[in-house]
Design a protein around this motif. Structure first.
Motif, short mmCIF file in Angstrom:
data_model
loop_
_atom_site.label_atom_id
_atom_site.label_comp_id
_atom_site.label_asym_id
_atom_site.label_seq_id
_atom_site.Cartn_x
_atom_site.Cartn_y
_atom_site.Cartn_z
N HIS A 87 0.84 -1.19 0.00
CA HIS A 87 0.00 0.00 0.00
C HIS A 87 0.89 1.25 0.00
O HIS A 87 2.08 1.17 0.31
CB HIS A 87 -0.89 0.06 1.24
N ARG A 114 -0.79 2.31 -8.76
CA ARG A 114 -1.55 1.18 -9.31
C ARG A 114 -0.72 0.40 -10.31
O ARG A 114 -0.77 -0.83 -10.34
CB ARG A 114 -2.84 1.68 -9.96
N VAL A 119 -1.79 -0.63 -3.47
CA VAL A 119 -3.10 -0.07 -3.15
C VAL A 119 -2.91 1.38 -2.71
O VAL A 119 -2.11 1.66 -1.80
CB VAL A 119 -3.78 -0.87 -2.03
N ASN A 156 -7.88 -1.79 -5.50
CA ASN A 156 -6.71 -0.92 -5.70
C ASN A 156 -6.81 0.44 -5.01
O ASN A 156 -5.87 1.23 -5.08
CB ASN A 156 -6.44 -0.71 -7.20
#
Length: 248
Positions: A87, A114, A119, A156
């Motif tokens: 992330h 992405r 994420v 995402n």
């Protein structure tokens, strides 16, 4: 059903010794119902990812808009991914204020994240002046639309609402104010991406979340978890917030 998410933003705090708090958190909460994400400084991403693999997700606190290049001091999304991150926090109010980040920049960073299979945790939030002027939903709507790339999905993208005036101040909006913004964001996402996909995107609340107020915040409409600042640095405090989320 959206799985709840407890995310911690360590900001510019933490050295190797701080990883003891991560070990303590894992020991105290070996099988949480909620997903757990910690975003340490870039210097600790690799070490934390190795320590927490399979138990806690690890993220960065920012990435550059470009995939690579001559950008001294910056970090690319692919570098975070290579270090073990899954992330990355983008558009936090402190980045927007301290580094003049615009919605367009945040959107570009989210698109780059992405592409690197990260994420994007996209942050939005109004200032105290904007709240007092009655323009909260207008500000949030503009930030949400302009900062989120096309093609956002529950896989995402995560959205974090952090009223700027509540971050680190000990002040929090009323539960009604939190619900109003989260319901509005869900509606805006539904209008853009369709109700089915928007229903999969998790909406976090951030801004002086602590063990004493976590339970009531997590019971609020369309709140799927929290983005926690200072309280995420201590296993006891973050663990108590995680426990409240598990019970929500």
């Amino acid at each position: 059903m959206r799985r709840k998410l407890a995310a911690g933003n360590w900001k510019m705090n933490g050295v190797t010794a701080s990883l003891a708090e991560v070990e303590a958190l894992i020991a105290a909460h070996p099988t949480p119902r909620s997903e757990v994400l910690l975003c340490p400084p870039a210097t600790l991403v690799g070490q934390m990812a190795a320590l927490a693999v399979g138990r806690i997700a690890v993220g960065g606190q920012d990435c550059h808009m470009k995939a690579a290049g001559a950008h001294t001091g910056d970090i690319a999304a692919a570098m975070l991914k290579d270090a073990g991150a899954s992330h990355v926090i983008l558009g936090h109010s402190e980045r927007r204020a301290d580094h003049a980040e615009t919605n367009a920049m945040v959107r570009a960073k989210a698109a780059t994240a992405r592409e690197a299979d990260l994420v994007a945790v996209i942050c939005v939030g109004e200032t105290e002046a904007e709240r007092d002027a009655g323009s909260t939903l207008e500000v949030i709507g503009r930030q949400l639309y302009d900062s989120t790339p096309d093609g956002a999905t529950g896989a995402n993208t995560v959205i974090a609402y952090e009223p700027v005036w509540a971050i680190g101040t000990g002040r929090t909006p009323t539960l009604e104010q939190i619900a109003e913004v989260h319901d509005f964001m869900r509606s805006e996402l539904s209008g853009r991406f369709g109700a089915a996909e928007a229903g999969k995107i998790r909406l976090l609340y951030g801004g002086s979340v602590k063990p004493s107020n976590a339970k009531e915040i997590f019971a609020t409409s369309n709140v799927d978890g929290a983005l926690v600042g200072g309280a995420s640095l201590k296993a006891a405090d973050f663990g108590a917030i995680l426990a409240a989320l598990d019970e929500a």
